[in-house]
Design an enzyme around this catalytic site. Structure first.
Site, PDB file in Angstrom:
ATOM      1  N   ILE A  23       0.836  -1.201   0.000  1.00  0.00           N
ATOM      2  CA  ILE A  23       0.000   0.000   0.000  1.00  0.00           C
ATOM      3  C   ILE A  23       0.875   1.258   0.000  1.00  0.00           C
ATOM      4  O   ILE A  23       0.577   2.233  -0.701  1.00  0.00           O
ATOM      5  CB  ILE A  23      -0.974  -0.027   1.204  1.00  0.00           C
ATOM      6  CG1 ILE A  23      -1.995  -1.164   1.017  1.00  0.00           C
ATOM      7  CG2 ILE A  23      -1.686   1.314   1.357  1.00  0.00           C
ATOM      8  CD1 ILE A  23      -2.904  -1.408   2.221  1.00  0.00           C
ATOM      9  N   ASP A  43      11.111   3.547   5.760  1.00  0.00           N
ATOM     10  CA  ASP A  43      10.742   2.150   5.982  1.00  0.00           C
ATOM     11  C   ASP A  43      11.921   1.495   6.703  1.00  0.00           C
ATOM     12  O   ASP A  43      13.023   2.036   6.715  1.00  0.00           O
ATOM     13  CB  ASP A  43      10.483   1.440   4.639  1.00  0.00           C
ATOM     14  CG  ASP A  43       9.560   0.232   4.780  1.00  0.00           C
ATOM     15  OD1 ASP A  43       8.414   0.299   4.305  1.00  0.00           O
ATOM     16  OD2 ASP A  43       9.983  -0.781   5.371  1.00  0.00           O
ATOM     17  N   ASP A  67      12.916   2.674  12.198  1.00  0.00           N
ATOM     18  CA  ASP A  67      11.949   1.816  12.867  1.00  0.00           C
ATOM     19  C   ASP A  67      10.904   2.755  13.474  1.00  0.00           C
ATOM     20  O   ASP A  67      11.194   3.489  14.424  1.00  0.00           O
ATOM     21  CB  ASP A  67      12.652   0.993  13.952  1.00  0.00           C
ATOM     22  CG  ASP A  67      11.690   0.102  14.721  1.00  0.00           C
ATOM     23  OD1 ASP A  67      10.452   0.286  14.593  1.00  0.00           O
ATOM     24  OD2 ASP A  67      12.173  -0.773  15.466  1.00  0.00           O
ATOM     25  N   VAL A  68       9.693   2.731  12.938  1.00  0.00           N
ATOM     26  CA  VAL A  68       8.692   3.726  13.351  1.00  0.00           C
ATOM     27  C   VAL A  68       8.299   3.588  14.819  1.00  0.00           C
ATOM     28  O   VAL A  68       7.737   4.525  15.390  1.00  0.00           O
ATOM     29  CB  VAL A  68       7.423   3.654  12.470  1.00  0.00           C
ATOM     30  CG1 VAL A  68       7.727   4.007  11.025  1.00  0.00           C
ATOM     31  CG2 VAL A  68       6.733   2.287  12.585  1.00  0.00           C
ATOM     32  N   TYR A 161      -3.531  -7.286  16.398  1.00  0.00           N
ATOM     33  CA  TYR A 161      -3.718  -6.425  15.216  1.00  0.00           C
ATOM     34  C   TYR A 161      -5.068  -5.696  15.291  1.00  0.00           C
ATOM     35  O   TYR A 161      -5.139  -4.493  15.015  1.00  0.00           O
ATOM     36  CB  TYR A 161      -3.639  -7.274  13.944  1.00  0.00           C
ATOM     37  CG  TYR A 161      -3.733  -6.445  12.671  1.00  0.00           C
ATOM     38  CD1 TYR A 161      -2.639  -5.707  12.231  1.00  0.00           C
ATOM     39  CD2 TYR A 161      -4.905  -6.388  11.929  1.00  0.00           C
ATOM     40  CE1 TYR A 161      -2.712  -4.942  11.080  1.00  0.00           C
ATOM     41  CE2 TYR A 161      -4.986  -5.626  10.769  1.00  0.00           C
ATOM     42  CZ  TYR A 161      -3.886  -4.917  10.349  1.00  0.00           C
ATOM     43  OH  TYR A 161      -3.961  -4.144   9.209  1.00  0.00           O
ATOM     44  N   VAL A 194      -6.502  -6.210   1.340  1.00  0.00           N
ATOM     45  CA  VAL A 194      -5.851  -5.721   0.119  1.00  0.00           C
ATOM     46  C   VAL A 194      -4.726  -6.693  -0.238  1.00  0.00           C
ATOM     47  O   VAL A 194      -4.031  -7.207   0.656  1.00  0.00           O
ATOM     48  CB  VAL A 194      -5.264  -4.304   0.357  1.00  0.00           C
ATOM     49  CG1 VAL A 194      -4.542  -3.807  -0.890  1.00  0.00           C
ATOM     50  CG2 VAL A 194      -6.359  -3.334   0.775  1.00  0.00           C
ATOM     51  N   ALA A 195      -4.542  -6.923  -1.510  1.00  0.00           N
ATOM     52  CA  ALA A 195      -3.520  -7.875  -1.965  1.00  0.00           C
ATOM     53  C   ALA A 195      -2.127  -7.277  -1.841  1.00  0.00           C
ATOM     54  O   ALA A 195      -1.671  -6.525  -2.718  1.00  0.00           O
ATOM     55  CB  ALA A 195      -3.793  -8.269  -3.420  1.00  0.00           C
TER      56      ALA A 195
HETATM   57  N1  LIG Z   1      -3.083  -5.385   3.236  1.00  0.00           N
HETATM   58  C1  LIG Z   1      -4.221  -5.317   3.906  1.00  0.00           C
HETATM   59  O1  LIG Z   1      -5.133  -6.139   3.720  1.00  0.00           O
HETATM   60  C2  LIG Z   1      -4.464  -4.187   4.874  1.00  0.00           C
HETATM   61  C3  LIG Z   1      -5.775  -4.009   5.337  1.00  0.00           C
HETATM   62  C4  LIG Z   1      -6.013  -2.983   6.250  1.00  0.00           C
HETATM   63  C5  LIG Z   1      -4.970  -2.185   6.685  1.00  0.00           C
HETATM   64  N2  LIG Z   1      -3.705  -2.396   6.218  1.00  0.00           N
HETATM   65  C6  LIG Z   1      -2.656  -1.527   6.713  1.00  0.00           C
HETATM   66  O2  LIG Z   1      -2.021  -0.886   5.631  1.00  0.00           O
HETATM   67  C7  LIG Z   1      -0.667  -0.568   5.985  1.00  0.00           C
HETATM   68  C8  LIG Z   1       0.264  -1.083   4.903  1.00  0.00           C
HETATM   69  O3  LIG Z   1       0.142  -2.496   4.844  1.00  0.00           O
HETATM   70  P1  LIG Z   1       0.516  -3.359   3.540  1.00  0.00           P
HETATM   71  O4  LIG Z   1      -0.635  -4.201   3.237  1.00  0.00           O
HETATM   72  O5  LIG Z   1       1.079  -2.459   2.505  1.00  0.00           O
HETATM   73  O6  LIG Z   1       1.626  -4.301   4.180  1.00  0.00           O
HETATM   74  P2  LIG Z   1       3.142  -4.545   3.734  1.00  0.00           P
HETATM   75  O7  LIG Z   1       3.626  -5.607   4.654  1.00  0.00           O
HETATM   76  O8  LIG Z   1       3.224  -4.744   2.276  1.00  0.00           O
HETATM   77  O9  LIG Z   1       3.833  -3.144   4.083  1.00  0.00           O
HETATM   78  C9  LIG Z   1       4.110  -2.739   5.395  1.00  0.00           C
HETATM   79  C10 LIG Z   1       5.393  -1.936   5.362  1.00  0.00           C
HETATM   80  O10 LIG Z   1       5.661  -1.434   6.682  1.00  0.00           O
HETATM   81  C11 LIG Z   1       7.064  -1.586   6.908  1.00  0.00           C
HETATM   82  N3  LIG Z   1       7.304  -1.681   8.346  1.00  0.00           N
HETATM   83  C12 LIG Z   1       6.884  -2.648   9.188  1.00  0.00           C
HETATM   84  N4  LIG Z   1       7.332  -2.403  10.410  1.00  0.00           N
HETATM   85  C13 LIG Z   1       8.066  -1.262  10.352  1.00  0.00           C
HETATM   86  C14 LIG Z   1       8.794  -0.529  11.310  1.00  0.00           C
HETATM   87  N5  LIG Z   1       8.866  -0.911  12.596  1.00  0.00           N
HETATM   88  N6  LIG Z   1       9.418   0.608  10.898  1.00  0.00           N
HETATM   89  C15 LIG Z   1       9.361   0.992   9.608  1.00  0.00           C
HETATM   90  N7  LIG Z   1       8.685   0.329   8.655  1.00  0.00           N
HETATM   91  C16 LIG Z   1       8.045  -0.800   9.033  1.00  0.00           C
HETATM   92  C17 LIG Z   1       7.440  -2.877   6.201  1.00  0.00           C
HETATM   93  O11 LIG Z   1       8.846  -2.960   5.938  1.00  0.00           O
HETATM   94  C18 LIG Z   1       6.616  -2.777   4.933  1.00  0.00           C
HETATM   95  O12 LIG Z   1       7.332  -2.123   3.898  1.00  0.00           O
HETATM   96  C19 LIG Z   1      -0.430  -1.214   7.358  1.00  0.00           C
HETATM   97  O13 LIG Z   1      -0.587  -0.241   8.358  1.00  0.00           O
HETATM   98  C20 LIG Z   1      -1.538  -2.237   7.446  1.00  0.00           C
HETATM   99  O14 LIG Z   1      -1.872  -2.564   8.767  1.00  0.00           O
HETATM  100  C21 LIG Z   1      -3.426  -3.388   5.326  1.00  0.00           C
END
Ligand SMILES: NC(=O)c1ccc[n+]([C@@H]2O[C@H](COP(=O)([O-])OP(=O)(O)OC[C@H]3O[C@@H](n4cnc5c(N)ncnc54)[C@H](O)[C@@H]3O)[C@@H](O)[C@H]2O)c1
Length: 249
Positions: A23, A43, A67-68, A161, A194-195
């Site tokens: 995303i 990231d 690291d956020v 989560y 989301v994929a």
């Molecule tokens: N994919 C889904 O179905 C979905 C649904 C609802 C919400 N979300 C939310 O959307 C956001 C993005 O998720 P995504 O699906 O792209 O997942 P993803 O795993 O593809 O991306 C998450 C990113 O966050 C980074 N990350 C993780 N921990 C970190 C840290 N401590 N410091 C810095 N970076 C860090 C990872 O390296 C990764 O690049 C997240 O907050 C997730 O909870 C995703």
């Protein structure tokens, strides 16, 4: 008089965490497609290919490993980023393998999920709000989840989560009330499934979904980019549900 297009990010400097993810990368691409030429991407994973791609599309990209969940990392990120018009807290984790009922180490995972998903956006907002207020305003977007609305859509998603994303929604409302009088708009997007890499090992049966499929990353990215744009100037404390009709309420 004809309206000018306000979903336009030309001239805006946008900061984004979780930029290497599915995303996050889509948000970066959407921002560039809407005219942003100045991005700060953060990231804890590699994002060289994305940065090269965005640069080839004409954007100037500053990249930061951080690291956020760490307050200091966010302070260093904000200090290095300089003037930011819009900030998006997209980094997140959703560990699936632990069993909350039987795994003796589960509580540690709970704390890590809360540190990344809830404390992380709070750290970023703490840095961004005063800086944006000093410049006359700004926009902040946090990424929640349908899980925080209805307790999850898959049986394997764990309660850490769910609690974290419900917490993100509450934090959006808390921050919005305090930031709006200072000219800073805090809003959120709550995606359905989301994929991305996050959902790659989860089964989502098509017949459960009103549109017959889960979402694509860009379908979340456009609403996020909108909330970073002048067109969202009257949004504060809003959480956009973007889930293909899976949750309505
Ligand atoms: N994919 C889904 O179905 C979905 C649904 C609802 C919400 N979300 C939310 O959307 C956001 C993005 O998720 P995504 O699906 O792209 O997942 P993803 O795993 O593809 O991306 C998450 C990113 O966050 C980074 N990350 C993780 N921990 C970190 C840290 N401590 N410091 C810095 N970076 C860090 C990872 O390296 C990764 O690049 C997240 O907050 C997730 O909870 C995703």
């Amino acid at each position: 008089m004809a309206l000018k297009n306000a979903i336009d990010l030309s001239g805006r400097r946008i900061l984004l965490t979780g930029a290497a993810g599915g995303i996050g990368a889509a948000i970066a691409r959407a921002c560039v497609a809407l005219g942003a030429r100045d991005l700060v991407l953060a990231d804890n994973g590699p994002m060289d290919d994305l940065c090269d791609e965005l640069a080839a599309d004409g954007a100037t990209v500053a990249r930061h490993r951080c690291d956020v969940s760490q307050r200091r990392d966010n302070a260093e990120l904000a200090a290095a980023a300089g003037d930011i018009d819009a900030a998006v807290a997209c980094a997140g984790i959703c560990p699936l393998e632990e069993d909350w009922a039987d795994d003796p180490d589960w509580d540690q995972v709970f704390h890590r999920v809360m540190d990344v998903n809830v404390l992380g956006p709070l750290h970023l907002a703490r840095e961004m709000i005063p800086r944006m207020a000093d410049r006359g305003g700004g926009q902040i977007v946090l990424i929640g989840s349908i899980g925080g609305r209805m307790g999850g859509t898959s049986p394997i998603v764990q309660p850490h989560y769910i609690a974290s994303k419900g917490g993100v929604h509450a934090v959006i409302w808390w921050l919005a009330q305090r930031a709006a009088p200072r000219g800073v708009l805090v809003n959120g997007v709550a995606p359905g499934p989301v994929a991305t890499a996050m959902t790659a090992t989860t089964d989502y049966p098509k017949d459960r979904y009103p549109l017959g499929r889960i979402g694509r990353p860009e379908e979340i990215a456009w609403p996020v980019a909108f909330l970073c744009s002048p067109a969202a100037s009257y949004f504060s404390g809003s959480i956009l549900d973007v889930n293909g009709g899976l949750f309505v309420g």
